[in-house]
Design an enzyme around this catalytic site. Structure first.
Site, PDB file in Angstrom:
ATOM      1  N   SER A  57       0.806  -1.224   0.000  1.00 38.77           N
ATOM      2  CA  SER A  57       0.000   0.000   0.000  1.00 38.77           C
ATOM      3  C   SER A  57       0.834   1.268   0.000  1.00 38.77           C
ATOM      4  O   SER A  57       0.378   2.318  -0.447  1.00 38.77           O
ATOM      5  CB  SER A  57      -0.934   0.017   1.221  1.00 38.77           C
ATOM      6  N   GLY A  94      -1.978  -4.473   0.984  1.00 39.82           N
ATOM      7  CA  GLY A  94      -2.068  -5.714   1.740  1.00 39.82           C
ATOM      8  C   GLY A  94      -1.051  -6.765   1.328  1.00 39.82           C
ATOM      9  O   GLY A  94      -1.037  -7.862   1.890  1.00 39.82           O
ATOM     10  N   ASN A 122       4.284  -5.909   5.831  1.00 39.55           N
ATOM     11  CA  ASN A 122       3.169  -6.719   6.313  1.00 39.55           C
ATOM     12  C   ASN A 122       3.663  -7.986   6.997  1.00 39.55           C
ATOM     13  O   ASN A 122       3.076  -8.446   7.983  1.00 39.55           O
ATOM     14  CB  ASN A 122       2.245  -7.093   5.147  1.00 39.55           C
ATOM     15  N   ASP A 205      -5.850   7.880   9.639  1.00 41.64           N
ATOM     16  CA  ASP A 205      -5.705   6.552  10.236  1.00 41.64           C
ATOM     17  C   ASP A 205      -4.374   6.401  10.964  1.00 41.64           C
ATOM     18  O   ASP A 205      -4.136   5.415  11.660  1.00 41.64           O
ATOM     19  CB  ASP A 205      -5.865   5.447   9.180  1.00 41.64           C
ATOM     20  N   HIS A 208      -1.124   5.555   6.929  1.00 39.06           N
ATOM     21  CA  HIS A 208      -0.667   5.810   5.563  1.00 39.06           C
ATOM     22  C   HIS A 208      -0.221   7.260   5.378  1.00 39.06           C
ATOM     23  O   HIS A 208      -0.916   8.172   5.806  1.00 39.06           O
ATOM     24  CB  HIS A 208      -1.773   5.483   4.558  1.00 39.06           C
TER      25      HIS A 208
END
Length: 229
Positions: A57, A94, A122, A205, A208
């Site tokens: 991402s 992801g 991740n 959030d 990001h």
């Protein structure tokens, strides 16, 4: 939202959690897409060489217009210098190193002259064994070299926050340097240097980067990439 421990000395690395899914299996990186898209940029001549950004991402520019993601910002730099390169954004929200290994052969069907590998974040926040992450990244590097022996490869390093455990965090950070040394690759030590943990450079959030944050990420990458072009 993942709560990250802000510990002195680690503030600059924490927001790299931008490449992690939520613990309850809900993907915070946004909906995945199997489509590889070119970063928004002026049309390049047919003779242009191709720079492929392969990542999650962070590369995809989650939450932003594609033209604001750091690969597109780098395309602007390339165009301003009139260099014959065309950027392809192959970021997938992801994505893990295992997922990247699974789609790399499909991606290699297109022309490639420079390959920027940005994966691993991740894996780190899921606690995947560092040895597995390293093997997957090495496999991706090997496949790129096999298909395009003359291609130049740039590796982007990542880090995990200290609440993952100091031993794991240290081993995870070291795997990128180890791969770079083993394969004689240039390395961006930490992709989110100067962005991670800084609220005004990240989206609501807290994960990001904002468009402004992506400009800083672009500078981090460009510092190494410009020497390769």
């Amino acid at each position: 939202m993942l709560k990250i421990l802000l510990i002195s000395g680690f503030t600059g690395m924490l927001a790299f959690a931008g490449c992690k899914d939520k613990p309850a299996a809900k993907d915070t990186t946004g909906p995945a897409s199997s489509k590889t898209t070119e970063a928004t940029a002026p049309a390049a001549p047919d003779s242009a060489k191709h720079i492929v950004f392969f990542g999650n991402s962070l590369t995809a520019g989650y939450g932003l217009d594609p033209s604001e993601a750091f690969p597109a910002v780098i395309q602007e730099k390339i165009d301003s210098l009139k260099l014959p390169y065309k950027v392809v954004n192959a970021g997938l929200s992801g994505e893990t190193t295992a997922g990247g290994k699974g789609r790399i052969d499909w991606l290699l069907q297109q022309p490639l002259d420079v390959f920027v590998l940005e994966l691993g974040g991740n894996d780190g926040l899921r606690g995947i064994p560092v040895s597995e992450t390293g093997k997957n990244l090495q496999d991706i590097i090997d496949r790129v070299k096999a298909k395009y022996p003359q291609a130049k490869i740039l590796l982007a390093g990542m880090q995990v926050p200290p609440n993952m455990g100091s031993k794991y965090a240290g081993e995870f950070r070291a795997v990128f340097r180890s791969l770079a040394d083993k394969n004689k690759l240039p390395l961006v030590p930490f992709l989110l240097e100067g962005v991670g943990g800084i609220p005004e450079l990240n989206q609501p959030d807290g994960i990001h980067p904002t468009a402004r944050g992506h400009k800083i990420v672009a500078e981090n990458v460009w510092e190494m990439l410009k020497v390769m072009l």
